[in-house]
Design a protein around this motif. Sequence first.
Motif, PDB file in Angstrom:
ATOM      1  N   GLY A   1      10.401 -20.357  10.486  1.00 25.14           N
ATOM      2  CA  GLY A   1      10.706 -20.196   9.066  1.00 25.14           C
ATOM      3  C   GLY A   1      11.779 -21.150   8.582  1.00 25.14           C
ATOM      4  N   LEU A   2      12.866 -21.272   9.368  1.00 27.14           N
ATOM      5  CA  LEU A   2      13.949 -22.163   8.961  1.00 27.14           C
ATOM      6  C   LEU A   2      13.501 -23.617   9.015  1.00 27.14           C
ATOM      7  CD1 LEU A   2      16.883 -21.772   8.038  1.00 27.14           C
ATOM      8  CD2 LEU A   2      17.608 -22.294  10.363  1.00 27.14           C
ATOM      9  N   GLY A   3      12.684 -23.943  10.022  1.00 30.26           N
ATOM     10  CA  GLY A   3      12.168 -25.305  10.113  1.00 30.26           C
ATOM     11  C   GLY A   3      11.303 -25.662   8.913  1.00 30.26           C
ATOM     12  N   ALA A   4      10.493 -24.712   8.459  1.00 28.68           N
ATOM     13  CA  ALA A   4       9.644 -24.950   7.288  1.00 28.68           C
ATOM     14  C   ALA A   4      10.488 -25.126   6.032  1.00 28.68           C
ATOM     15  CB  ALA A   4       8.667 -23.785   7.114  1.00 28.68           C
ATOM     16  N   LEU A   5      11.518 -24.301   5.871  1.00 31.50           N
ATOM     17  CA  LEU A   5      12.407 -24.433   4.715  1.00 31.50           C
ATOM     18  C   LEU A   5      13.139 -25.768   4.731  1.00 31.50           C
ATOM     19  CD1 LEU A   5      13.967 -20.854   4.508  1.00 31.50           C
ATOM     20  CD2 LEU A   5      12.349 -21.892   2.902  1.00 31.50           C
ATOM     21  N   ALA A   6      13.538 -26.215   5.922  1.00 28.46           N
ATOM     22  CA  ALA A   6      14.266 -27.483   6.035  1.00 28.46           C
ATOM     23  C   ALA A   6      13.386 -28.653   5.614  1.00 28.46           C
ATOM     24  CB  ALA A   6      14.743 -27.679   7.470  1.00 28.46           C
ATOM     25  N   ARG A   7      12.082 -28.563   5.856  1.00 28.64           N
ATOM     26  CA  ARG A   7      11.173 -29.644   5.456  1.00 28.64           C
ATOM     27  C   ARG A   7      10.934 -29.659   3.949  1.00 28.64           C
ATOM     28  NH1 ARG A   7       8.151 -32.081   9.434  1.00 28.64           N
ATOM     29  NH2 ARG A   7       6.481 -32.512   7.936  1.00 28.64           N
ATOM     30  N   GLN A   8      11.120 -28.497   3.319  1.00 32.48           N
ATOM     31  CA  GLN A   8      10.855 -28.398   1.882  1.00 32.48           C
ATOM     32  C   GLN A   8      12.044 -28.824   1.021  1.00 32.48           C
ATOM     33  OE1 GLN A   8       7.852 -27.735   0.572  1.00 32.48           O
ATOM     34  NE2 GLN A   8       7.112 -27.678   2.687  1.00 32.48           N
ATOM     35  N   GLY A   9      13.233 -28.619   1.531  1.00 27.58           N
ATOM     36  CA  GLY A   9      14.393 -28.945   0.702  1.00 27.58           C
ATOM     37  C   GLY A   9      15.688 -28.871   1.483  1.00 27.58           C
ATOM     38  N   ARG A  10      16.762 -29.191   0.809  1.00 28.09           N
ATOM     39  CA  ARG A  10      18.076 -29.226   1.429  1.00 28.09           C
ATOM     40  C   ARG A  10      18.609 -27.806   1.575  1.00 28.09           C
ATOM     41  NH1 ARG A  10      22.222 -33.115   1.627  1.00 28.09           N
ATOM     42  NH2 ARG A  10      24.322 -32.269   1.682  1.00 28.09           N
ATOM     43  N   LEU A  11      19.002 -27.424   2.784  1.00 28.20           N
ATOM     44  CA  LEU A  11      19.551 -26.103   3.051  1.00 28.20           C
ATOM     45  C   LEU A  11      21.063 -26.209   3.205  1.00 28.20           C
ATOM     46  CD1 LEU A  11      16.979 -24.727   5.657  1.00 28.20           C
ATOM     47  CD2 LEU A  11      17.008 -24.400   3.182  1.00 28.20           C
ATOM     48  N   GLY A  12      21.770 -25.222   2.691  1.00 29.22           N
ATOM     49  CA  GLY A  12      23.218 -25.217   2.780  1.00 29.22           C
ATOM     50  C   GLY A  12      23.707 -24.780   4.152  1.00 29.22           C
ATOM     51  N   VAL A  13      24.976 -25.055   4.426  1.00 29.93           N
ATOM     52  CA  VAL A  13      25.580 -24.691   5.706  1.00 29.93           C
ATOM     53  C   VAL A  13      25.495 -23.189   5.975  1.00 29.93           C
ATOM     54  CG1 VAL A  13      27.740 -24.654   7.012  1.00 29.93           C
ATOM     55  CG2 VAL A  13      27.092 -26.706   5.733  1.00 29.93           C
ATOM     56  N   PRO A  14      25.729 -22.313   4.971  1.00 24.45           N
ATOM     57  CA  PRO A  14      25.634 -20.866   5.256  1.00 24.45           C
ATOM     58  C   PRO A  14      24.275 -20.447   5.786  1.00 24.45           C
ATOM     59  CG  PRO A  14      26.748 -21.239   3.163  1.00 24.45           C
ATOM     60  CD  PRO A  14      26.200 -22.559   3.594  1.00 24.45           C
ATOM     61  N   LEU A  15      23.201 -20.999   5.214  1.00 27.76           N
ATOM     62  CA  LEU A  15      21.867 -20.616   5.670  1.00 27.76           C
ATOM     63  C   LEU A  15      21.595 -21.145   7.078  1.00 27.76           C
ATOM     64  CD1 LEU A  15      19.358 -19.089   4.911  1.00 27.76           C
ATOM     65  CD2 LEU A  15      18.434 -21.148   3.848  1.00 27.76           C
ATOM     66  N   TRP A  16      22.057 -22.364   7.370  1.00 30.27           N
ATOM     67  CA  TRP A  16      21.906 -22.885   8.730  1.00 30.27           C
ATOM     68  C   TRP A  16      22.674 -22.018   9.728  1.00 30.27           C
ATOM     69  CZ3 TRP A  16      18.321 -25.939  10.390  1.00 30.27           C
ATOM     70  CH2 TRP A  16      17.784 -26.927   9.574  1.00 30.27           C
ATOM     71  N   THR A  17      23.880 -21.599   9.350  1.00 29.52           N
ATOM     72  CA  THR A  17      24.695 -20.762  10.233  1.00 29.52           C
ATOM     73  C   THR A  17      24.027 -19.421  10.491  1.00 29.52           C
ATOM     74  OG1 THR A  17      26.703 -21.818   9.375  1.00 29.52           O
ATOM     75  CG2 THR A  17      26.976 -19.736  10.558  1.00 29.52           C
ATOM     76  N   LEU A  18      23.542 -18.776   9.419  1.00 35.03           N
ATOM     77  CA  LEU A  18      22.863 -17.494   9.570  1.00 35.03           C
ATOM     78  C   LEU A  18      21.593 -17.643  10.401  1.00 35.03           C
ATOM     79  CD1 LEU A  18      23.247 -15.999   5.968  1.00 35.03           C
ATOM     80  CD2 LEU A  18      24.375 -15.215   8.062  1.00 35.03           C
ATOM     81  N   GLY A  19      20.877 -18.754  10.200  1.00 35.06           N
ATOM     82  CA  GLY A  19      19.666 -18.999  10.976  1.00 35.06           C
ATOM     83  C   GLY A  19      19.958 -19.139  12.454  1.00 35.06           C
ATOM     84  N   PHE A  20      21.037 -19.857  12.777  1.00 34.80           N
ATOM     85  CA  PHE A  20      21.413 -20.015  14.182  1.00 34.80           C
ATOM     86  C   PHE A  20      21.795 -18.665  14.797  1.00 34.80           C
ATOM     87  CE2 PHE A  20      24.516 -20.876  17.567  1.00 34.80           C
ATOM     88  CZ  PHE A  20      23.749 -21.701  18.381  1.00 34.80           C
ATOM     89  N   LEU A  21      22.573 -17.862  14.069  1.00 31.80           N
ATOM     90  CA  LEU A  21      22.959 -16.542  14.568  1.00 31.80           C
ATOM     91  C   LEU A  21      21.735 -15.655  14.776  1.00 31.80           C
ATOM     92  CD1 LEU A  21      26.163 -15.869  12.433  1.00 31.80           C
ATOM     93  CD2 LEU A  21      26.053 -16.447  14.866  1.00 31.80           C
ATOM     94  N   TRP A  22      20.767 -15.756  13.868  1.00 29.52           N
ATOM     95  CA  TRP A  22      19.527 -14.978  13.987  1.00 29.52           C
ATOM     96  C   TRP A  22      18.795 -15.331  15.289  1.00 29.52           C
ATOM     97  CZ3 TRP A  22      16.703 -11.484  10.775  1.00 29.52           C
ATOM     98  CH2 TRP A  22      15.371 -11.303  11.129  1.00 29.52           C
ATOM     99  N   VAL A  23      18.587 -16.623  15.499  1.00 34.65           N
ATOM    100  CA  VAL A  23      17.870 -17.069  16.703  1.00 34.65           C
ATOM    101  C   VAL A  23      18.653 -16.682  17.953  1.00 34.65           C
ATOM    102  CG1 VAL A  23      17.025 -19.099  17.955  1.00 34.65           C
ATOM    103  CG2 VAL A  23      16.721 -18.940  15.474  1.00 34.65           C
ATOM    104  N   TRP A  24      19.972 -16.849  17.910  1.00 38.86           N
ATOM    105  CA  TRP A  24      20.798 -16.503  19.070  1.00 38.86           C
ATOM    106  C   TRP A  24      20.730 -15.006  19.373  1.00 38.86           C
ATOM    107  CZ3 TRP A  24      24.942 -13.155  19.582  1.00 38.86           C
ATOM    108  CH2 TRP A  24      25.613 -13.211  20.806  1.00 38.86           C
ATOM    109  N   TYR A  25      20.850 -14.170  18.349  1.00 40.29           N
ATOM    110  CA  TYR A  25      20.856 -12.717  18.547  1.00 40.29           C
ATOM    111  C   TYR A  25      19.558 -12.246  19.201  1.00 40.29           C
ATOM    112  CZ  TYR A  25      20.550  -7.746  17.474  1.00 40.29           C
ATOM    113  OH  TYR A  25      20.383  -6.381  17.574  1.00 40.29           O
ATOM    114  N   PHE A  26      18.417 -12.688  18.685  1.00 44.75           N
ATOM    115  CA  PHE A  26      17.151 -12.222  19.225  1.00 44.75           C
ATOM    116  C   PHE A  26      16.845 -12.856  20.583  1.00 44.75           C
ATOM    117  CE2 PHE A  26      16.432 -10.931  14.772  1.00 44.75           C
ATOM    118  CZ  PHE A  26      16.077  -9.610  15.006  1.00 44.75           C
TER     119      PHE A  26
END
Length: 417
Positions: free
Chosen positions: A194-219
């Motif tokens: 999901g995050l990879g698809a969003l990154a291809r569509q547009g510029r993502l902010g640092v907060p969303l990248w951080t939350l995405g990393f925490l999500w992947v790490w947690y699971f």
Amino acid sequence: MARRITLEFLKTETTSGSVLGLAALAALIVANSPWAGEYFAALKSYLPVSIGDFTVRLTIADWIKEGLMALFFLIVGLEIKHEILKGELSDARKLAAPVLAAAGGMIAPAVVYLKIAEWTGGPTSGWAIPVATDIAFAVAIFALVARGLPASLRIFLLTLAIVDDLGAILIIGAFFSEGVQSVPLAWALGGLIGLGALARQGRLGVPLWTLGFLWVWYFSVQAQLSTSLAGVAFACIVPINARVEGRRSRLKSAMEVLHPWVAFGVLPLFAFAKAGFSFAGLSIDRLMSPVALGIAAGLFFGKQAGVMIATVFTVMTRLGKRPSNATWAEIYGVSLLCGVGFTMSLFIGVLAFPGAVDSPVQSEVKLGVLTGSLASAALGSVILARCSAYRRRREQEGRARSEAAKSPETLANIDLA
């Protein structure tokens, strides 16, 4: 640009390598001092963290290994991605060399251990212990002793070590694990996609990248999967190209921002938490035991032989290329550093021989890992330092000849001639 970033990283790692070494030395001193009890108790104490319905309960040692070290593997993944797409490894044949060398460096140590076990009648269950390379210590040692050597050598070592580490993780999962939990794994993969698809569509902010990393790490933690895989996988979806011309890409920004924190914070903490073990129960007699001898020989002889044979074979058959401007002596020095197993080897040792950490067989594992790793680090350091000194001397002689050729006396002699 790629070379400038690599050289800046090397400069940082040269200093951080000293900090890492001091942290490891401090851990060994504390682990064998009157404060050893408090040291081990603190590392084993649990520290639960909850955010809403999400809870992670790990020991302090595991927070460092599975939590903070995920950032280290994220940085490693980002740098390798950069080199594969735009740098040294963009040539498929140069990428093949460290990958095949890693394969050789995993097979040969296992064969050496199994042969020694066969000759001495020792247990065969420890075959995977010398397979691993401690990427953090190997890269730090290289940064300390290999000044002036081609940056391509570091990329070769880094790629080789990460493939080796992933191979060790697969071995753990296949032979020493109760299995990966499929549902959390699906959530982690879903977050990456999901995050990879969003990154291809547009510029993502640092907060969303951080939350995405925490999500992947947690699971990944919930899936009982090594978070080193999560760090490398997350690096694969970080954009390497800037969306606006003239600005830095997300990949370069992340590398430049995170690298000092990892080099001077995460890695020294990791060394302090993992390098400390008691010398109690260690003796010269135990070094000659089948387990200790097999591990030490696997790390020292097996690693260097496997890496060098695979690399020579790859180059001679034209399946791959040597690192740019690197000599065979320098590659041999790198192959020796791959024998620094240390923390990963100790971890596999606990899985291969379950039981009390102070049992006789665990003492033999520690002695074998320590002996093989120190011998590999010492000889590798000497060879790389001599190669570095030789290069610097040749460069100085070259500059001296160039200056002499441009001197007025030389020009005058040329005119007279």
